[in-house]
Design a protein around this motif. Structure first.
Motif, PDB file in Angstrom:
ATOM      1  N   ILE A  23       0.811  -1.212   0.000  1.00 19.93           N
ATOM      2  CA  ILE A  23       0.000   0.000   0.000  1.00 19.93           C
ATOM      3  C   ILE A  23       0.838   1.253   0.000  1.00 19.93           C
ATOM      4  CG2 ILE A  23      -1.981  -1.062   1.124  1.00 19.93           C
ATOM      5  CD1 ILE A  23      -1.103   0.436   3.686  1.00 19.93           C
ATOM      6  N   ARG A  27       7.852   4.249  -4.204  1.00 17.44           N
ATOM      7  CA  ARG A  27       7.813   5.565  -4.823  1.00 17.44           C
ATOM      8  C   ARG A  27       7.091   6.583  -3.963  1.00 17.44           C
ATOM      9  NH1 ARG A  27       2.810   6.572  -6.924  1.00 17.44           N
ATOM     10  NH2 ARG A  27       1.514   4.765  -7.293  1.00 17.44           N
ATOM     11  N   MET A  28       6.121   6.112  -3.152  1.00 17.20           N
ATOM     12  CA  MET A  28       5.374   7.034  -2.302  1.00 17.20           C
ATOM     13  C   MET A  28       6.271   7.585  -1.205  1.00 17.20           C
ATOM     14  SD  MET A  28       2.551   7.372  -3.586  1.00 17.20           S
ATOM     15  CE  MET A  28       0.841   7.300  -3.312  1.00 17.20           C
ATOM     16  N   ASN A  33       6.789  15.314  -3.003  1.00 15.59           N
ATOM     17  CA  ASN A  33       5.773  15.903  -3.873  1.00 15.59           C
ATOM     18  C   ASN A  33       5.496  17.362  -3.546  1.00 15.59           C
ATOM     19  OD1 ASN A  33       4.063  15.977  -1.667  1.00 15.59           O
ATOM     20  ND2 ASN A  33       3.277  13.926  -2.110  1.00 15.59           N
ATOM     21  N   ALA A  34       4.686  17.946  -4.347  1.00 13.49           N
ATOM     22  CA  ALA A  34       4.440  19.387  -4.240  1.00 13.49           C
ATOM     23  C   ALA A  34       3.761  19.772  -2.947  1.00 13.49           C
ATOM     24  CB  ALA A  34       3.598  19.853  -5.424  1.00 13.49           C
ATOM     25  N   SER A  35       3.115  18.813  -2.284  1.00 14.19           N
ATOM     26  CA  SER A  35       2.468  19.155  -1.016  1.00 14.19           C
ATOM     27  C   SER A  35       3.494  19.329   0.090  1.00 14.19           C
ATOM     28  CB  SER A  35       1.503  18.051  -0.581  1.00 14.19           C
ATOM     29  OG  SER A  35       0.537  17.839  -1.577  1.00 14.19           O
ATOM     30  N   ASP A  37       5.254  16.914   1.537  1.00 18.93           N
ATOM     31  CA  ASP A  37       5.229  15.857   2.542  1.00 18.93           C
ATOM     32  C   ASP A  37       6.638  15.497   2.975  1.00 18.93           C
ATOM     33  OD1 ASP A  37       2.348  13.892   1.456  1.00 18.93           O
ATOM     34  OD2 ASP A  37       2.571  15.920   2.238  1.00 18.93           O
ATOM     35  N   GLN A  41       9.084  10.004   6.654  1.00 20.27           N
ATOM     36  CA  GLN A  41       8.078   9.552   7.612  1.00 20.27           C
ATOM     37  C   GLN A  41       8.452   8.190   8.155  1.00 20.27           C
ATOM     38  OE1 GLN A  41       4.806  10.316   4.922  1.00 20.27           O
ATOM     39  NE2 GLN A  41       3.624  11.102   6.603  1.00 20.27           N
ATOM     40  N   ARG A  43       6.713   6.001  10.135  1.00 23.49           N
ATOM     41  CA  ARG A  43       5.716   4.950  10.069  1.00 23.49           C
ATOM     42  C   ARG A  43       4.409   5.619   9.700  1.00 23.49           C
ATOM     43  NH1 ARG A  43       2.318   2.033  14.564  1.00 23.49           N
ATOM     44  NH2 ARG A  43       0.699   3.609  14.552  1.00 23.49           N
ATOM     45  N   SER A  44       3.560   4.864   9.042  1.00 21.03           N
ATOM     46  CA  SER A  44       2.331   5.505   8.584  1.00 21.03           C
ATOM     47  C   SER A  44       1.409   5.752   9.761  1.00 21.03           C
ATOM     48  CB  SER A  44       1.654   4.651   7.529  1.00 21.03           C
ATOM     49  OG  SER A  44       1.711   3.303   7.890  1.00 21.03           O
ATOM     50  N   HIS A  45       0.553   6.736   9.573  1.00 21.88           N
ATOM     51  CA  HIS A  45      -0.411   7.126  10.589  1.00 21.88           C
ATOM     52  C   HIS A  45      -1.572   6.143  10.563  1.00 21.88           C
ATOM     53  CE1 HIS A  45      -3.146   9.782  12.816  1.00 21.88           C
ATOM     54  NE2 HIS A  45      -4.020   9.602  11.860  1.00 21.88           N
ATOM     55  N   PHE A  46      -1.909   5.614  11.748  1.00 20.02           N
ATOM     56  CA  PHE A  46      -3.128   4.828  11.843  1.00 20.02           C
ATOM     57  C   PHE A  46      -4.200   5.759  12.407  1.00 20.02           C
ATOM     58  CE2 PHE A  46      -0.354   1.633  10.976  1.00 20.02           C
ATOM     59  CZ  PHE A  46      -0.511   0.383  11.564  1.00 20.02           C
TER      60      PHE A  46
END
Lengths: 466, 471
Positions: A23, A27-28, A33-35, A37, A41, A43-46
């Motif tokens: 998921i 590449r993510m 990116n332009a935002s 980010d 990071q 770990r992803s946010h749950f």
């Protein structure tokens, strides 16, 4: 329906990391990116939102037809040069008659004129179409146009009906049956826990439909439930219930105070005297809702148009009219079927439209005959359906067995795989329609004639007992 | 082929009579609560033409047959019909009372201008294609046709980290809201702006997320209502908002017309992040934005982990009757156990839905070509000019007016007055339909929403009548 990473069926806790990688592909994480980010990071946010336990309770594997699609796609990748014949998902293949498509084209163009532009239509559908259905489909059956609700198809209507009933009702389905009844019931919290061994949900009543009982359930042995889903002509078995059987069903519902949701999406394929609407049965208006569709009637599987009839006479225990609440659902959770599709629907119901559609359906009927003959010619395999619906329901014995009893039938997915692998034909394993479907496969008669004939030949070669 | 439907302007008595006879987005007087005709449901007698049914009905029964199925308790919680059918009912009643009146509808936000030809010709072509072997298509992917998903991603979400497969095409935002609610289930808590588009609350009630309606407060139990007023610039004071699982947020806003600033949305995203909430961001009016405010929540860093976004072609392309919209569910959005929300949403879409009409999708694709976008911007510009005229009118009359810059709605303040009373007064005295603010929640009391969708002549005429009434 497409095969994407989202449709992979199994979520196992210990493979979370593998899933995480899928998921959040590299590449993510690496892309800036332009935002703006943060690339690093940790770990992803749950979120703290708990997954809906009802959705979690669905059988693993995704919706049946999405799964079939996925396997089709995998097979095509594996054998890119082979001609795959799709007799799985019941998807119409014949073009829609011009008299109907030109009505839709005309409506589309009219939307760019001052006189012809229309914005929001009534959520219940355009009156002229509701009237046409009441007078054409329900001629002399006492259905009024205000009882007809136009939709974007039966699958969507089933969900809206289930939302209407709510999580507190008990439900009975035929076994086997179209999977949406059970799946939506689970999603809305009606069905209870899944027993993975029996493949049954705890609160659901499964009404066995077998060759032995002529594919009509033994109602004397059926517990009472609030709602009874009944599909005739039946998907997947292809069997149409007789007048006396449906009278039994209506009487049963009346005795128990149940509501029948009668799905007659295939009624236009009936070739004998079997009833085409539950409202042909006396007393039905007080116990039944009817759902139908232009999908198979007119090749509208992509255009999206159907209807539901909720009789004024149908009342809750309190006396409150069901139609009032259904209307509330329709005005709140829906915004009407596409006006272009509705224009098409109207053309379907014109005299010329009906004539043209009859010949399309005749094409599919002959397809079904060809397939039925192919199976009936084989020793050991029992096939039914095909006469009142575009599906053939085939029971195939294990190799070496001449008879078909329940423990000598082949496993559905096993058979599906074998047919796919060896003859490049997609079918649907009967188990996908409920535990009562184990040992069967459903073969759809929608297809171009040459494909049906080719399929018939390949199947004869494959299934000939050694 | 013409259908009877609500027309946004009515002129002659014939049209009014036809409109009165037609069923608008209500279903006629049949469903008006006070006049619910009992004759349809009271008697147990069987219609004469159904010969042979008498034996199934007890002749002694005086009352009608009832099933034993209990009415869904959640349906019973709903207070009245959905707001907009109620507005339509009142409009119909008014037409019956004044058959010669030229009623102007600035109530329901229904588009009135024809769809640009570049778009309708694509739909016409797709329709014709369905009668050919090469052009026929049956079931499409429930998530939508790939080229359309790609076009939506690149038009609206370029460089925002949203992929084609994060887009789910639908038959409109209203239906998507219900599907999202079905996804979340009955156990979640929700927050809504107050006032807000009524579908968020109503779908929550139907799905069992709420408690009972509390008449004195005009609120449903268990919903967190986030007050949006002129005093707080129509952005809630998040320090006073309790944590909920789901937060519905619409910007540009229906009904207030206000648009949240970048700074405000950063705070909203942070709030959601801190609380582990999911924002359902409704951006159906994004293209109406004049100011330099975000048009998508995904312009805010971190939003992909806390938000879904829903939008629609309805107000951009006049597709209110054609039915096409979309919802974005980012891959990064996860439930508390790490399970991707998109995976469950996909399951809902495959099970409870069967895709948007292929013809509508062909129209959507045409909308997103350079020519289509340009044509849509022209129509949007037209409605924005309407909005400006309405704003100017109420300003000149000395009213405090909100919205109107970034959305096709004008939010007019009538301090100390009941909004239904003002609605009735305006309807009675100027024959113009508006929408009472309290229909959008208790925070809407004292306001009236005036929609700017209409033919120019009708907008100008309506404004002339407002000036006359409130001079």
């Amino acid at each position: 329906m497409e095969s994407s990473m989202l449709s992979s069926p199994v979520r196992m806790p210990h493979s979370f990391l593998a899933q995480r990688a899928r998921i959040c592909p590299p590449r993510m994480l690496l892309c800036h990116n332009a935002s703006g980010d943060d690339v690093n990071q940790p770990r992803s946010h749950f979120t703290k939102v708990r997954r809906n336990v009802n959705v979690e309770n669905l059988k693993r594997g995704g919706y049946l037809f999405a799964e079939i699609s996925k396997r089709e796609a995998e097979h095509t990748q594996k054998y890119p040069d082979v001609e795959l014949i799709r007799l799985g998902i019941g998807d119409t293949t014949e073009p829609i008659p011009e008299i109907i498509t030109s009505a839709m084209a005309e409506q589309a163009l009219a939307l760019s004129t001052m006189e012809g532009y229309r914005g929001y239509g009534p959520e219940q559908g355009n009156q002229v179409l509701r009237e046409a259905i009441a007078s054409n489909v329900y001629k002399d059956l006492g259905v009024e146009w205000e009882e007809v609700f136009i939709s974007d198809g039966a699958q969507c209507d089933i969900s809206r009906l289930q939302m209407l009933f709510g999580s507190g009702v008990t439900v009975a389905v035929q076994d086997p049956s179209f999977p949406a009844y059970v799946d939506v019931s689970v999603i809305l919290g009606q069905a209870g826990r899944l027993d993975e061994h029996t493949c049954r949900y705890a609160n659901m009543v499964y009404m066995r439909c077998l060759p032995e009982n002529n594919y009509f359930p033994d109602l004397a042995k059926t517990p009472a439930t609030d709602i009874i889903f009944f599909c005739s002509p039946n998907n997947p078995t292809g069997i149409a219930a007789s007048r006396s059987e449906l009278q039994q069903l209506v009487d049963f519902a009346r005795k128990n105070g149940s509501i029948i949701v009668y799905d007659c999406a295939y009624a236009s394929f009936i070739s004998d005297e079997s009833p085409r609407s539950i409202f042909e049965i006396p007393g039905a208006k007080e116990v039944a809702i009817e759902v139908s569709s232009f999908s198979k009637l007119a090749g509208f599987t992509g255009v999206r148009l159907g209807w539901t009839v909720v009789p004024n006479e149908l009342r809750y225990a309190s006396g409150s009219p069901v139609i009032k609440d259904f209307n509330r659902i329709v005005t709140t959770c829906f915004n009407g079927a596409s006006n272009i599709a509705q224009a098409g629907g109207l053309a379907c119901l014109s005299k010329k439209g009906q004539e043209a559609l009859r010949s399309r359906r005749e094409h599919y009927r002959v397809n079904a005959e060809i397939l039925l003959e192919a199976f009936e010619a084989l020793g050991g395999a029992r096939a039914c359906g095909g006469r009142n619906a575009p599906y053939v329901w085939v029971e195939v014995p294990k190799e070496g067995n001449r008879d078909c009893t329940s423990n000598t039938r082949r496993s559905g997915w096993e058979l599906f795989d074998e047919i796919l692998e060896r003859s490049h034909i997609v079918t649907v394993p009967g188990i996908g329609f409920g535990p009562g479907g184990e040992g069967y496969i459903r073969v759809s008669a929608f297809g171009r004639r040459e494909h049906i004939v080719e399929a018939s030949t390949r199947l004869k070669t494959l299934l000939m007992p050694s | 082929m013409s259908f009877s439907s609500v027309s946004s302007s009515s002129s002659s008595a014939a049209a009014a009579a036809a409109a009165a006879a037609s069923i608008s987005s209500s279903s006629s007087a049949f469903f008006s609560p006070p006049n619910f005709p009992s004759s349809r449901v009271s008697n147990a007698s069987v219609p004469v033409k159904r010969v042979g049914t008498l034996q199934c009905v007890s002749i002694e029964e005086k009352t009608a047959y009832k099933t034993k199925v209990s009415r869904n308790a959640n349906m019973a919680k709903l207070q009245a019909g959905y707001l907009f059918p109620e507005i339509a009912r009142r409009r119909q009643a008014h037409l019956l009372k004044y058959p010669d009146a030229q009623v102007i509808s600035l109530g329901i936000g229904d588009t009135t201008e024809p769809i640009p030809e570049v778009i309708t010709s694509a739909m016409s072509k797709r329709s014709d294609g369905l009668s050919t072997l090469e052009g026929y298509s049956g079931y499409g992917a429930e998530q939508g046709e790939k080229p359309l998903r790609a076009a939506i991603a690149s038009t609206f979400y370029r460089d925002l980290g949203i992929g084609d497969d994060d887009i789910f095409v639908s038959d409109g935002a209203k239906c998507d809201i219900t599907r999202l609610q079905t996804l979340f289930g009955s156990d979640v808590t929700i927050a809504v702006q107050d006032p807000s588009y009524p579908a968020y609350v109503d779908s929550g009630v139907i799905l069992g997320q709420t408690g009972h309606y509390q008449k004195e407060l005009e609120k449903y139990g268990k919903i967190e209502y986030m007050r949006c007023t002129p005093e707080n610039g129509f952005f809630p004071d998040l320090t006073t908002v309790a944590r909920t699982d789901v937060i519905f947020f619409c910007s540009p806003n229906n009904p207030t017309g206000s648009a949240a600033t970048r700074e405000q949305l950063i705070r909203l995203v942070q709030f959601a992040k801190d609380n582990g909430s999911i924002i359902v961001f409704d951006s159906a009016y994004g293209m109406y934005m004049s100011d330099d405010n975000p048009r998508s929540i995904f312009e805010i860093p971190g939003a992909r982990e806390v938000a879904v976004e829903t939008s629609s072609f309805s107000k951009y392309a006049g597709f209110t009757g054609v039915r096409l919209g979309w919802t974005v569910v980012p891959k990064e959005l996860l439930f508390s156990d790490g399970f991707p929300v998109a995976k469950d949403f996909n399951r809902i879409v495959c099970t409870c839905f069967n895709g948007a009409s292929n013809i509508a999708q062909a129209g959507g694709l045409a909308c997103l070509t350079p020519e289509g976008l340009s044509a849509m911007r022209e129509v949007i510009g037209f409605y924005k000019e309407n909005t400006a005229i309405i704003v100017e009118t109420f300003n000149s009359l000395g009213f405090k007016v909100y919205g109107g810059r970034n959305a096709p709605y004008v939010w007019v303040h009538f301090p100390g007055r009941s909004s239904w009373d003002v609605f009735s007064e305006i309807l009675e005295k100027t024959h113009v339909v508006t929408t009472p603010g309290s229909g959008f929640g208790p925070g809407g009391e004292g306001f009236v929403r005036v929609s700017a969708f209409g033919h120019r002549a009708n907008i100008i005429e309506a404004c002339r009548r407002f000036k006359q009434l409130y001079r």
